[in-house]
Design a protein around this motif. Structure first.
Motif, PDB file in Angstrom:
ATOM      1  N   THR A 178       0.770  -0.901  -0.046  1.00 55.91           N
ATOM      2  CA  THR A 178      -0.039   0.132   0.445  1.00 55.91           C
ATOM      3  C   THR A 178       0.715   1.310   0.005  1.00 55.91           C
ATOM      4  N   GLY A 179       0.619   2.206  -0.616  1.00 62.39           N
ATOM      5  CA  GLY A 179       1.006   3.908  -0.304  1.00 62.39           C
ATOM      6  C   GLY A 179      -0.106   5.285  -0.485  1.00 62.39           C
ATOM      7  N   ARG A 180       0.143   6.266   0.120  1.00 59.63           N
ATOM      8  CA  ARG A 180      -0.630   7.004   0.070  1.00 59.63           C
ATOM      9  C   ARG A 180      -1.987   6.932   0.706  1.00 59.63           C
ATOM     10  N   ASN A 181      -2.121   6.352   0.608  1.00 63.45           N
ATOM     11  CA  ASN A 181      -3.530   6.003   2.041  1.00 63.45           C
ATOM     12  C   ASN A 181      -3.954   7.347   2.624  1.00 63.45           C
ATOM     13  N   GLU A 182      -5.327   7.182   2.936  1.00 67.83           N
ATOM     14  CA  GLU A 182      -4.803   8.763   4.097  1.00 67.83           C
ATOM     15  C   GLU A 182      -6.242   8.484   4.344  1.00 67.83           C
ATOM     16  N   VAL A 183      -5.893   7.744   6.103  1.00 63.62           N
ATOM     17  CA  VAL A 183      -7.007   7.413   7.306  1.00 63.62           C
ATOM     18  C   VAL A 183      -7.117   9.166   8.015  1.00 63.62           C
ATOM     19  N   ARG A 184      -8.111   9.249   7.602  1.00 66.40           N
ATOM     20  CA  ARG A 184      -7.800  10.525   8.780  1.00 66.40           C
ATOM     21  C   ARG A 184      -9.815  10.762   9.691  1.00 66.40           C
ATOM     22  N   ASP A 185      -9.973  10.666  10.672  1.00 62.44           N
ATOM     23  CA  ASP A 185     -11.276  11.729  10.833  1.00 62.44           C
ATOM     24  C   ASP A 185     -12.243  10.774  11.192  1.00 62.44           C
ATOM     25  N   ASN A 186     -12.493   9.398  11.543  1.00 63.65           N
ATOM     26  CA  ASN A 186     -12.517   8.249  11.978  1.00 63.65           C
ATOM     27  C   ASN A 186     -13.280   7.220  12.586  1.00 63.65           C
ATOM     28  N   VAL A 187     -14.340   7.392  13.359  1.00 64.92           N
ATOM     29  CA  VAL A 187     -14.156   6.617  14.901  1.00 64.92           C
ATOM     30  C   VAL A 187     -14.011   4.761  15.003  1.00 64.92           C
ATOM     31  N   VAL A 188     -13.447   4.773  14.900  1.00 70.92           N
ATOM     32  CA  VAL A 188     -12.469   3.270  15.298  1.00 70.92           C
ATOM     33  C   VAL A 188     -13.253   2.862  16.702  1.00 70.92           C
ATOM     34  N   ARG A 189     -14.052   1.766  17.309  1.00 67.98           N
ATOM     35  CA  ARG A 189     -13.811   1.115  18.544  1.00 67.98           C
ATOM     36  C   ARG A 189     -13.891  -0.595  18.474  1.00 67.98           C
ATOM     37  N   ARG A 190     -13.490  -0.588  19.850  1.00 64.68           N
ATOM     38  CA  ARG A 190     -14.144  -2.682  19.950  1.00 64.68           C
ATOM     39  C   ARG A 190     -13.621  -3.186  18.696  1.00 64.68           C
ATOM     40  N   SER A 191     -12.532  -3.254  18.500  1.00 66.16           N
ATOM     41  CA  SER A 191     -11.789  -4.202  16.940  1.00 66.16           C
ATOM     42  C   SER A 191     -11.066  -5.606  18.229  1.00 66.16           C
TER      43      SER A 191
END
Length: 592
Positions: A349-362
């Motif tokens: 992978t490359g240059r992917n942007e993960v922002r402003d997410n709510v992630v819980r209970r994984s």
């Protein structure tokens, strides 16, 4: 952030909640040199094995294959068919013709095939452009493949075909699909218990899928594949009880927004494969989605879809994707994860942007970056509780200085996928039968009077794709409490339920680092005690051992005039690697 309808290029790093959008955007002694060629070769090969054995041989998605390339007569095919200047006649089934296929064959561009409620045991092929195929009742107008016909409705090289207000079930391949078209629209569709995908577009662009439901698919509920760029939107859909809710093999420029992905084996899975044209996958927008509880061991699946089990949003070998404003809850393994994929080529992978997410209970980690990655994957502004590697937003920020500018990541997600891939090789892995998933609850039909509404023309760049607004994350209603328990892990690697999984987890992940630590320590001790060698010589080798991961110590043992006997050096290096490979291969041989 605006996504241009024609170019679909991501303009900014951030998406302002509630803003309106229009369509958008492959990694290195003391005896005379001539007496040691075998040692040198073995050590170099061993270093390579350390690297490649750490790469997942599992693909995140099976390659179902895009429909064969069409051989079309001159003047026919995507982009070569004129848009009708007006509506043509409406043909009714069964009033005018007994079968949908007969009606489709007699319809003209700009016309409509209107289908009364009933069960139609046929497979329909559409080659007429700018045709509308509409059911009068979404739940009761059903195309049934009887587990013996290939597709419900399949559109071949016919631009601008709209399909709406219908159900398709029990097909060996897809419920509804468009193949090699320029402009398509599927809305208010239900597809369940199909052997490949519920609703799919292959090698097609300028399209929209909305207000639709797909379940019980052995590959994916929704699929957009082999298009670059796709100029397509998936909005307000539900993918449930599938191997993957969404699969985007080698798709570029697709927006997956405002939808729900639940109770699949995995949620949203954009991925790269060499077996489909247009690699790599790139430039997807994934926003405003509710992704939860994707760990369904009773969902149908193919052997090569199992490695992404329990993952909410997984980018497998993709580039330049933007994942923002999603609520991701209760995933068995990872909430949002970037992983490499190995087909004919290795695709990190490359240059992917993960922002402003709510992630819980994984179960393993809310956010994860798997090694190897090619660089510039970034995480910012998210609300997670856990990550792999830890402190992922500090290590891989979207702005400022990065600790690992050339890539980085953790081997734990990579080994997680590898373990499940091995588990699935004999077909004896947890999954259900796509033929027995059952009918979904009733789904809302298209608004208004379906019989009186005019035809829906899917005009590329005109009526499709439609503009859309990304819902703010605050408008997504999540569940109140935990439904997934934490898995026990060792150094980030889950202790799998089978003993061989534990074997691979411990040896496949821990042993290489133990070996590396031993090599570094022995090499440094050996250099310190070589007082007969010049100090600059020893200093240079120390730097090589410390700076060059894995390969540095191996190069020293091969070329550094080490006084350690050759046999002991071979046992330390080649022997350690052989033990590592032996346990991994043993796990493969007895797995299942």
């Amino acid at each position: 952030m605006h996504v241009q309808r024609r170019c679909f290029q991501i303009q900014e790093a951030r998406v302002q909640a509630g803003e309106t959008f229009r369509g958008h955007r492959p990694m290195l002694g003391s005896a005379p040199m001539w007496r040691r060629p075998l040692l040198h070769g073995v050590l170099i090969v061993s270093a390579a094995l350390i690297w490649f054995l750490s790469v997942p041989v599992a693909r995140a998605q099976d390659a179902p294959g895009v429909s064969p390339e069409l051989r079309l007569p001159a003047g026919v095919g995507p982009g070569r068919e004129p848009v009708p200047t007006g509506y043509a006649a409406t043909i009714r089934v069964p009033k005018d013709f007994d079968t949908i296929q007969a009606a489709v064959d007699h319809a003209k561009p700009g016309g409509m095939v209107l289908i009364a409620p009933g069960i139609y045991s046929e497979s329909v092929t559409v080659t007429t452009p700018y045709l509308t195929i509409r059911g009068l009742d979404r739940d009761r107008t059903i195309i049934d493949g009887g587990f013996e016909r290939s597709n419900g409705i399949v559109v071949f090289a016919a631009d601008g075909v709209a399909i709406e207000n219908l159900t398709s079930r029990n097909n060996l391949l897809d419920g509804f699909s468009w193949n090699g078209v320029h402009g398509y629209w599927g809305r208010y569709l239900t597809a369940y218990d199909n052997g490949r995908s519920g609703i799919a577009a292959y090698g097609s662009d300028d399209g929209q899928l909305d207000h639709s439901y797909a379940s019980g698919s052995a590959h994916s509920g929704f699929s957009v594949e082999g298009c670059s760029p796709c100029h397509s939107v998936i909005s307000a859909v539900v993918g449930e009880d599938n191997a993957a809710g969404f699969s985007g093999t080698n798709a570029e420029g697709v927006a997956i927004v405002n939808s729900e992905w639940t109770n699949n084996m995995s949620g949203i899975v954009p991925n790269t494969q060499d077996t489909v044209g247009g690699a790599p996958q790139r430039s997807l927008l994934i926003a405003g989605n509710y992704v939860h509880d994707n760990d369904n061991v009773a969902a149908p699946a193919l052997a090569l879809t199992y490695p992404s089990f329990g993952m909410g949003i997984v980018v497998a070998g993709g580039l330049d994707d933007l994942i923002t404003g999603n609520l991701v809850e209760d995933q068995r393994t990872y909430g949002i994860v970037m992983v490499p994929i190995l087909d004919r080529n290795l695709w990190p992978t490359g240059r992917n942007e993960v922002r402003d997410n709510v992630v819980r209970r994984s179960g393993l980690a809310d956010l994860a970056l798997a090694a190897p990655s090619s660089g510039a994957d970034c995480f910012a502004g998210n609300d997670p509780s856990t990550s792999e590697p830890p402190a992922i937003e500090a290590l891989y920020p979207c702005t400022g200085r990065r600790a690992f500018p050339a890539g980085g990541g953790s081997l734990a997600p990579t080994l997680e996928a590898l373990t499940r891939s091995i588990d699935a090789q004999d077909g004896d892995f947890p999954h259900g039968d796509w033929r027995a998933q059952g009918a979904p609850p009733p789904q809302p039909g298209m608004p208004g009077d379906a019989a009186a509404a005019p035809p829906t023309l899917a005009i590329p760049g005109g009526s499709v794709p439609q503009p859309y607004r990304i819902r703010p994350i605050g408008e997504i209603s999540g569940s109140a409490g935990p439904t997934v328990s934490k898995e026990l892990t060792v150094m980030g690697m889950p202790l799998a339920t089978s003993w061989w999984g534990l074997l691979i987890g411990l040896y496949g992940y821990v042993l290489p680092f133990v070996l590396y630590a031993a090599w570094v320590a022995v090499a440094l001790w050996d250099l310190i005690r070589q007082e007969s060698q010049p100090l600059p010589y020893r200093t240079r080798w120390m730097l090589a051992v410390l700076v060059v991961p894995f390969i540095g110590p191996l190069l020293y043992f091969a070329f550094g005039r080490s006084p350690i006997p050759r046999q002991l050096r071979l046992i330390l290096t080649v022997g350690g690697i052989a033990v590592y490979a032996l346990f991994v291969l043993l796990g493969v041989a007895v797995g299942g």
